[in-house]
Scaffold this active site. Structure first.
Site, PDB file in Angstrom:
ATOM      1  N   HIS A   1       1.702   6.914   0.255  1.00  0.00           N
ATOM      2  CA  HIS A   1       0.947   5.987   1.094  1.00  0.00           C
ATOM      3  C   HIS A   1      -0.499   6.007   0.621  1.00  0.00           C
ATOM      4  O   HIS A   1      -1.226   6.959   0.869  1.00  0.00           O
ATOM      5  CB  HIS A   1       1.063   6.441   2.553  1.00  0.00           C
ATOM      6  CG  HIS A   1       0.457   5.505   3.532  1.00  0.00           C
ATOM      7  ND1 HIS A   1      -0.910   5.384   3.707  1.00  0.00           N
ATOM      8  CD2 HIS A   1       1.040   4.630   4.392  1.00  0.00           C
ATOM      9  CE1 HIS A   1      -1.136   4.489   4.648  1.00  0.00           C
ATOM     10  NE2 HIS A   1       0.024   4.017   5.081  1.00  0.00           N
TER      11      HIS A   1
ATOM     12  N   HIS B   1       0.811  -1.225   0.000  1.00  0.00           N
ATOM     13  CA  HIS B   1       0.000   0.000   0.000  1.00  0.00           C
ATOM     14  C   HIS B   1       0.846   1.277   0.000  1.00  0.00           C
ATOM     15  O   HIS B   1       0.306   2.367  -0.167  1.00  0.00           O
ATOM     16  CB  HIS B   1      -0.928   0.013   1.219  1.00  0.00           C
ATOM     17  CG  HIS B   1      -0.204   0.225   2.501  1.00  0.00           C
ATOM     18  ND1 HIS B   1       0.597  -0.738   3.072  1.00  0.00           N
ATOM     19  CD2 HIS B   1      -0.122   1.319   3.290  1.00  0.00           C
ATOM     20  CE1 HIS B   1       1.132  -0.256   4.175  1.00  0.00           C
ATOM     21  NE2 HIS B   1       0.708   0.993   4.334  1.00  0.00           N
TER      22      HIS B   1
END
Length: 162
Positions: A85, A70
């Site tokens: 992120h 992620h």
């Protein structure tokens, strides 16, 4: 040193981070996660993605990929260290819906597709897709200026650092 030399010097010391995702640029304080909104990891912005593609925001290299896919860490050829992120709390998804097109150590070119993610999977899992774009070595720069707000497209100048 003449005036034009000083002006040229000023611009050559400027480092640029380009938009890595098509979407809406928001301030860090608008991100609903204290680690990002309070600038604990560094200065930067949030982006609410329109699509699930991350593009390289500069020329450089991949220095980190989270095990859960992620988040990706990058370092520019000019020394800017950046983490992208994707989503809030998406670490809990354990990589489901995320895919990298690069690996740690790879060289990247600005605009190159480096990661994909499923907005649908993030939403279905109950998480926000808001993506944090953070200069993790913010303390190395005198100024970090956000150049954009609102809806934007990849490869536009997002951050100016000097």
């Amino acid at each position: 040193m003449g005036l034009f030399d000083k002006i040229g010097q000023k611009f050559s010391s400027r480092k640029i981070v380009y938009m890595p995702i098509n979407g809406k640029v928001i301030t860090l304080s608008e991100i609903k996660d204290g680690v990002f909104s309070e600038g604990i990891l560094g200065k930067g912005v949030g982006i609410i993605p329109e699509e699930g593609i991350v593009y390289a925001p500069f020329d450089g290299e991949v220095i980190l990929i989270a095990d859960t896919k992620h988040a990706i860490g990058l370092k520019s050829t000019q020394g800017v260290e950046l983490i992208i992120h994707v989503g809030m709390d998406t670490v809990e998804m354990n990589g489901k819906g995320f895919s990298q097109q690069v690996k740690v150590g790879d060289s990247i070119k600005c605009g190159q597709q480096i990661m994909t993610f499923s907005l649908e999977e993030i939403s279905k899992s109950g998480y926000a897709s808001t993506t944090a774009v953070i200069v993790t070595n913010s303390d190395k720069f005198k100024t970090i200026e956000v150049l954009l707000e609102g809806d934007q497209e990849k490869k536009k100048e997002l951050l100016s650092l000097s």
